[in-house]
Design a protein around this motif. Structure first.
Motif: not given
Lengths: 362, 72
Positions: A75-79, A82, A85-86, A110
């Motif tokens: 959860c902490a690594s999600m930003p 993102l 991936v962008t 992704l």
């Protein structure tokens, strides 16, 4: 002749390994393939297809935790994920501008999809499994996954269709109409081939996975292998080590072997002791192995689920790393029957090409 | 701007806001229990604790039900 960009994720070698038969099929049909990958995934594909053009295409680090804190750390690594991936998606646009491609195949990357070129996603996880405590997060992952699946023209699921032969269980179950419409169940896809050789090894132990769990398992296994009757090989999965085999009684320990030697050892082994990573399990299915002891990497929810699932199905015995009692667990593993008969990679890739890929390439 | 970035950022903001909200709720409940206990209002304290126990049981049961009916 069409041009295909194949881009596997570099989280372990599993993604690259299962793309090998797909790439072989594309080449057999006379298509041009460019591989876009990084790290060990790129190294493996370079070794397998030295004649192919390669693009160094960075992905993102594995957010696995070393212990039981996978979900909070993820959860902490999600930003950061993102952002990566962008970036990955923007890089793909540049790659597609430089050369002409007729199809993009993304193995679990992704950000590797395009609105200009048909894009196919390869994944055995249409649904993410989390421990019961985190069920709201598992529920929230369904629409998030749906959004990602919408970006792709089709999804190749390297599993048999949902039902009694499904190797990934609930992980490959399409939960939304988007996934149901796009999913193509290809069956097992494995780069490991069955060889005509005698099964002269009683055991093959494959120690792998992220550190420090790999080292912990190595210590647990090496302390007890002497108690097993028979001849065996331990692959330590440590590429930094010298590739010199060390004899320990009836056992040989090898720090690291190339994939072709590993495939040969798997063919020769009567019983395989390994992690429950999905690609390894597809290898067991491909080789028709009936005896295996699975040890999931602690904190990796997918491996923990697959171990539980196979035990429930009566296919393979599994034990948690911290409760492992090698002689007892190997004896228990002998009572299980292995995977039921199912179509193998050769047949599956032929069908995959005719029913799905040819439509975009011919 | 990249659509992936926009939708991803919105999803993450909502997700983290949810976590903050739940954490705030937990802190308020703990303060409520501590306040009730220190004020000698044991019935109130026990009521909250019973409520928490009920919520935990409901949470687990809902999770198990969702597994059973294969939603998750």
């Amino acid at each position: 002749m069409a041009h295909v960009l194949v881009s596997p994720l570099n989280w372990g070698l599993g993604h690259a390994a299962r793309d090998i038969p797909v790439i072989r099929t594309l080449l057999d049909h006379g298509h041009e393939v460019t591989i876009a990958a990084c790290g060990n995934a790129l190294a493996v594909l370079r070794q397998e297809f030295p004649q192919l053009p390669f693009i160094e295409y960075p992905d993102y680090p594995v957010p696995f935790s070393s212990g039981h804190l996978f979900v909070p750390k993820f959860c902490a690594s999600m930003p950061f994920m993102l952002a990566a991936v962008t970036r990955e998606h923007a890089t793909l646009d540049t790659i597609l501008e430089r050369d002409h491609y007729d199809l993009v195949i993304s193995d679990n990357r992704l950000g590797v999809f395009s609105s200009k070129v048909p894009s196919i996603f390869v994944s055995h996880q249409l649904h993410y499994h989390l421990p019961l405590l985190y069920w709201p997060a598992e529920l929230l992952a369904i629409p998030a996954n749906m959004y990602l699946h919408e970006q792709y023209t089709r999804i190749i699921v390297p599993d048999n269709p949902p039902g009694p032969l499904s190797l990934a269980g609930k992980l490959s179950r399409p939960q939304t109409d988007v996934a149901r419409d796009r999913a193509y169940f290809s069956g097992v896809l494995s780069g490991t081939r069955q060889m005509a050789c005698t099964q002269d090894l009683d055991y093959l132990v494959i120690i792998s996975g992220p550190e420090p769990q790999r080292t912990i398992l190595e210590r647990i296994i090496l302390a007890r292998i002497g108690e097993l009757d028979g001849k065996g090989v331990v692959l330590l999965g440590s590429p930094q080590g010298k590739p010199v085999p060390v004899k320990r009684g009836n056992w040989t320990c090898i720090p690291y072997v190339p994939t072709n030697i590993k495939a040969e050892l798997m063919n020769r082994a009567k019983c395989v002791i390994c992690r429950s990573g999905y690609t390894t399990l597809m290898e067991l299915a491909e080789l028709g192995k009936t005896q295996a002891l699975l040890i999931p990497t602690p904190g990796q929810t997918e491996q923990e689920y697959l171990s539980w699932y196979y035990r429930e199905k009566g296919w393979f015995y599994s034990e948690a790393q911290d409760r492992l009692d090698l002689p007892e667990d190997v004896a228990a593993a002998r009572k299980y029957k292995g995977f039921p008969a199912m179509p193998k990679t050769e047949e599956n890739t032929k069908r995959l090409y005719t029913e799905l890929l040819a439509g975009y390439l011919e | 701007m990249d659509e992936l970035l926009v939708s991803g950022t919105i999803a993450l903001v909502v997700f983290y806001a949810g976590i903050v909200l739940v954490a705030y709720g937990i802190v308020r409940v703990i303060l409520g229990i501590a306040g009730g206990f220190l004020a000698g209002n044991y019935l109130f304290t026990c009521g909250i604790l019973a409520g928490i126990a009920g919520a935990v049981i409901a949470y687990v049961l809902i999770g198990m039900l969702l597994r059973r009916i294969e939603i998750i």
